[in-house]
Write a protein that holds these residues in place. Structure first.
Motif, PDB file in Angstrom:
ATOM      1  N   LEU A  30      74.275  11.837  67.032  1.00  0.00           N
ATOM      2  CA  LEU A  30      75.742  11.771  67.053  1.00  0.00           C
ATOM      3  C   LEU A  30      76.403  12.478  65.869  1.00  0.00           C
ATOM      4  CD1 LEU A  30      76.702   8.253  68.433  1.00  0.00           C
ATOM      5  CD2 LEU A  30      77.555  10.452  69.220  1.00  0.00           C
ATOM      6  N   PRO A  31      75.965  12.228  64.634  1.00  0.00           N
ATOM      7  CA  PRO A  31      76.620  12.937  63.511  1.00  0.00           C
ATOM      8  C   PRO A  31      76.508  14.451  63.625  1.00  0.00           C
ATOM      9  CG  PRO A  31      75.282  11.108  62.708  1.00  0.00           C
ATOM     10  CD  PRO A  31      74.947  11.285  64.154  1.00  0.00           C
ATOM     11  N   LEU A  32      75.379  14.946  64.145  1.00  0.00           N
ATOM     12  CA  LEU A  32      75.201  16.393  64.288  1.00  0.00           C
ATOM     13  C   LEU A  32      76.129  16.951  65.363  1.00  0.00           C
ATOM     14  CD1 LEU A  32      71.319  16.679  64.004  1.00  0.00           C
ATOM     15  CD2 LEU A  32      73.044  17.041  62.227  1.00  0.00           C
ATOM     16  N   LEU A  33      76.289  16.219  66.452  1.00  0.00           N
ATOM     17  CA  LEU A  33      77.213  16.667  67.496  1.00  0.00           C
ATOM     18  C   LEU A  33      78.635  16.754  66.954  1.00  0.00           C
ATOM     19  CD1 LEU A  33      76.026  14.643  70.654  1.00  0.00           C
ATOM     20  CD2 LEU A  33      75.515  17.024  70.065  1.00  0.00           C
ATOM     21  N   ILE A  34      79.007  15.785  66.141  1.00  0.00           N
ATOM     22  CA  ILE A  34      80.388  15.714  65.646  1.00  0.00           C
ATOM     23  C   ILE A  34      80.634  16.706  64.516  1.00  0.00           C
ATOM     24  CG2 ILE A  34      82.053  14.220  64.466  1.00  0.00           C
ATOM     25  CD1 ILE A  34      80.841  11.859  66.060  1.00  0.00           C
ATOM     26  N   TYR A  35      79.716  16.784  63.553  1.00  0.00           N
ATOM     27  CA  TYR A  35      79.970  17.576  62.349  1.00  0.00           C
ATOM     28  C   TYR A  35      79.444  19.008  62.426  1.00  0.00           C
ATOM     29  CZ  TYR A  35      81.650  13.428  59.976  1.00  0.00           C
ATOM     30  OH  TYR A  35      82.381  12.323  59.623  1.00  0.00           O
ATOM     31  N   VAL A  36      78.388  19.237  63.208  1.00  0.00           N
ATOM     32  CA  VAL A  36      77.846  20.594  63.309  1.00  0.00           C
ATOM     33  C   VAL A  36      78.430  21.327  64.516  1.00  0.00           C
ATOM     34  CG1 VAL A  36      75.761  21.995  63.554  1.00  0.00           C
ATOM     35  CG2 VAL A  36      75.719  19.925  62.140  1.00  0.00           C
ATOM     36  N   LEU A  37      78.452  20.664  65.674  1.00  0.00           N
ATOM     37  CA  LEU A  37      78.969  21.295  66.886  1.00  0.00           C
ATOM     38  C   LEU A  37      80.465  21.041  67.079  1.00  0.00           C
ATOM     39  CD1 LEU A  37      76.086  20.594  69.442  1.00  0.00           C
ATOM     40  CD2 LEU A  37      76.566  22.703  68.180  1.00  0.00           C
ATOM     41  N   HIS A  38      81.037  20.148  66.277  1.00  0.00           N
ATOM     42  CA  HIS A  38      82.468  19.813  66.364  1.00  0.00           C
ATOM     43  C   HIS A  38      82.844  19.286  67.756  1.00  0.00           C
ATOM     44  CE1 HIS A  38      82.854  21.668  62.466  1.00  0.00           C
ATOM     45  NE2 HIS A  38      82.334  22.796  62.938  1.00  0.00           N
ATOM     46  N   VAL A  39      81.954  18.491  68.325  1.00  0.00           N
ATOM     47  CA  VAL A  39      82.225  17.837  69.605  1.00  0.00           C
ATOM     48  C   VAL A  39      83.125  16.629  69.344  1.00  0.00           C
ATOM     49  CG1 VAL A  39      81.190  16.634  71.584  1.00  0.00           C
ATOM     50  CG2 VAL A  39      79.999  18.568  70.527  1.00  0.00           C
ATOM     51  N   PRO A  40      84.203  16.444  70.111  1.00  0.00           N
ATOM     52  CA  PRO A  40      85.038  15.252  69.921  1.00  0.00           C
ATOM     53  C   PRO A  40      84.203  13.982  70.037  1.00  0.00           C
ATOM     54  CG  PRO A  40      86.100  16.815  71.400  1.00  0.00           C
ATOM     55  CD  PRO A  40      84.715  17.332  71.169  1.00  0.00           C
ATOM     56  N   ALA A  41      84.532  12.981  69.247  1.00  0.00           N
ATOM     57  CA  ALA A  41      83.719  11.760  69.189  1.00  0.00           C
ATOM     58  C   ALA A  41      83.531  11.125  70.558  1.00  0.00           C
ATOM     59  CB  ALA A  41      84.363  10.765  68.224  1.00  0.00           C
ATOM     60  N   ILE A  42      84.588  11.092  71.368  1.00  0.00           N
ATOM     61  CA  ILE A  42      84.492  10.426  72.661  1.00  0.00           C
ATOM     62  C   ILE A  42      83.531  11.172  73.590  1.00  0.00           C
ATOM     63  CG2 ILE A  42      86.469  11.628  73.733  1.00  0.00           C
ATOM     64  CD1 ILE A  42      87.220   8.888  74.986  1.00  0.00           C
ATOM     65  N   THR A  43      83.509  12.500  73.521  1.00  0.00           N
ATOM     66  CA  THR A  43      82.580  13.292  74.324  1.00  0.00           C
ATOM     67  C   THR A  43      81.160  13.201  73.771  1.00  0.00           C
ATOM     68  OG1 THR A  43      84.366  14.837  74.846  1.00  0.00           O
ATOM     69  CG2 THR A  43      82.128  15.591  75.261  1.00  0.00           C
ATOM     70  N   ALA A  44      81.033  13.159  72.454  1.00  0.00           N
ATOM     71  CA  ALA A  44      79.720  13.010  71.839  1.00  0.00           C
ATOM     72  C   ALA A  44      79.072  11.690  72.250  1.00  0.00           C
ATOM     73  CB  ALA A  44      79.840  13.086  70.317  1.00  0.00           C
ATOM     74  N   ILE A  45      79.864  10.630  72.299  1.00  0.00           N
ATOM     75  CA  ILE A  45      79.348   9.314  72.688  1.00  0.00           C
ATOM     76  C   ILE A  45      78.848   9.345  74.134  1.00  0.00           C
ATOM     77  CG2 ILE A  45      80.045   6.939  73.213  1.00  0.00           C
ATOM     78  CD1 ILE A  45      81.901   7.150  70.720  1.00  0.00           C
ATOM     79  N   GLY A  46      79.660   9.858  75.035  1.00  0.00           N
ATOM     80  CA  GLY A  46      79.269   9.900  76.444  1.00  0.00           C
ATOM     81  C   GLY A  46      78.057  10.784  76.679  1.00  0.00           C
ATOM     82  N   ALA A 210      76.824  20.213  80.403  1.00  0.00           N
ATOM     83  CA  ALA A 210      76.245  21.424  79.813  1.00  0.00           C
ATOM     84  C   ALA A 210      75.663  21.114  78.434  1.00  0.00           C
ATOM     85  CB  ALA A 210      77.302  22.517  79.712  1.00  0.00           C
ATOM     86  N   LEU A 211      76.359  20.308  77.655  1.00  0.00           N
ATOM     87  CA  LEU A 211      75.861  19.900  76.338  1.00  0.00           C
ATOM     88  C   LEU A 211      74.589  19.076  76.495  1.00  0.00           C
ATOM     89  CD1 LEU A 211      76.151  19.539  73.265  1.00  0.00           C
ATOM     90  CD2 LEU A 211      77.677  17.600  73.735  1.00  0.00           C
ATOM     91  N   VAL A 212      74.592  18.155  77.442  1.00  0.00           N
ATOM     92  CA  VAL A 212      73.412  17.315  77.690  1.00  0.00           C
ATOM     93  C   VAL A 212      72.198  18.173  78.011  1.00  0.00           C
ATOM     94  CG1 VAL A 212      72.413  15.616  79.278  1.00  0.00           C
ATOM     95  CG2 VAL A 212      74.756  15.311  78.435  1.00  0.00           C
ATOM     96  N   ALA A 213      72.366  19.132  78.915  1.00  0.00           N
ATOM     97  CA  ALA A 213      71.247  19.984  79.326  1.00  0.00           C
ATOM     98  C   ALA A 213      70.715  20.806  78.157  1.00  0.00           C
ATOM     99  CB  ALA A 213      71.691  20.897  80.470  1.00  0.00           C
ATOM    100  N   SER A 214      71.608  21.365  77.366  1.00  0.00           N
ATOM    101  CA  SER A 214      71.190  22.212  76.246  1.00  0.00           C
ATOM    102  C   SER A 214      70.408  21.421  75.203  1.00  0.00           C
ATOM    103  CB  SER A 214      72.412  22.858  75.586  1.00  0.00           C
ATOM    104  OG  SER A 214      73.122  23.667  76.495  1.00  0.00           O
ATOM    105  N   VAL A 215      70.893  20.241  74.858  1.00  0.00           N
ATOM    106  CA  VAL A 215      70.218  19.424  73.851  1.00  0.00           C
ATOM    107  C   VAL A 215      68.850  18.981  74.363  1.00  0.00           C
ATOM    108  CG1 VAL A 215      70.297  17.243  72.578  1.00  0.00           C
ATOM    109  CG2 VAL A 215      72.347  18.666  72.748  1.00  0.00           C
TER     110      VAL A 215
END
Length: 256
Positions: A30-46, A210-215
């Motif tokens: 989660l921290p990497l999604l938010i701080y490195v990829l700049h994914v909004p928190a609500i989308t990062a959680i889902g 798309a984010l899910v598949a890539s990760v």
């Protein structure tokens, strides 16, 4: 670096760390999604919940084949965690209605407190003494597992964190099953919990497929590599470093 390669690299890094340490992937990702990829928190959680669901299926299948899953305990956990997940996802929906575009700031602060708590619990965690594989619980009735499940399910529904870390730590405090049984049961239950949560969050529209598949492209081989490297790496030291990193991420989320 192209964005898709960065997503795969992050998945690979987190997967390797999970394979090495056994720590929950949600808290690390989660921290990497938010701080490195700049994914909004609500989308990062889902998205994180969906990633956790898919990544745990193979492990649950292996534990089931090895008969290291106590399905009765898993059922009691699920009896509490599924309603807890509904409550957690409902809380996200409520926060989005109330705070609108500011919901990401609110959720980020919530995530910060959860990461602070988990990092301290993991830092203080001691290895389980355990019993043999077929042991019955020595302390605590099974009904307490439903309460543990509800707490964990609510956290997973609200933050996507807790299906492995929080529930596992609470089970270790209450019961004296073999470590293999606790791990196998926790992973099998996590598939149920994260599957329900991911579906609820997808219906809420906060999962980026798309984010899910890539990760996942990176995380699955990363887990396999990490498991192979475990005998060659000072795992305890690595765990301490990761706990410190989670604490710093949590502090940043709370204070910023």
């Amino acid at each position: 670096m192209p964005l898709i390669l960065l997503k795969i690299a992050i998945g690979f890094t987190v997967g390797t760390l999970v394979g090495l340490t056994g720590m929950g992937g949600g808290a690390l990702l989660l921290p990497l999604l938010i701080y490195v990829l700049h994914v909004p928190a609500i989308t990062a959680i889902g998205s994180d919940a969906a990633i956790n669901f898919i990544s745990k299926i193979g492990g649950a299948a292996v534990h089931s084949q090895q008969r290291t899953v106590n399905w009765r305990l898993a059922a009691y956990l699920a009896a509490g965690s599924i309603p807890g997940s509904f409550a957690g996802v409902a809380m996200i929906a409520h926060l989005r209605r109330v705070h609108g575009i500011h919901v990401n700031s609110v959720l980020q602060e919530v995530l910060g407190f959860v990461l602070l708590g988990i990092s301290m619990l993991l830092f203080l965690q001691r290895p389980s003494s355990g019993r043999d594989v077929g042991a019955s619980p020595q302390t605590g009735p099974l009904i307490l597992a439903s309460l543990v499940g509800f707490v964990g399910g609510f956290l997973v529904g609200l933050t996507s964190i807790g299906s492995g870390t929080v529930i596992m730590l609470l089970l270790m405090l209450i019961y004296r099953f073999s470590p293999r049984i606790l791990v196998g049961t926790d992973i099998a239950h996590a598939v149920i919990l994260t599957g329900v949560t991911a579906l609820l969050q997808y219906r809420l529209g906060i999962v980026d497929l798309a984010l899910v598949a890539s990760v996942l492209v990176g995380s699955i081989p990363g887990v396999l590599l990490g498991a192979r490297l475990t005998p060659r790496v000072p795992v305890l030291l690595l765990k301490r470093i990761l706990c410190a990193a989670l604490f710093l991420f949590g502090a940043r989320m709370v204070l910023v």
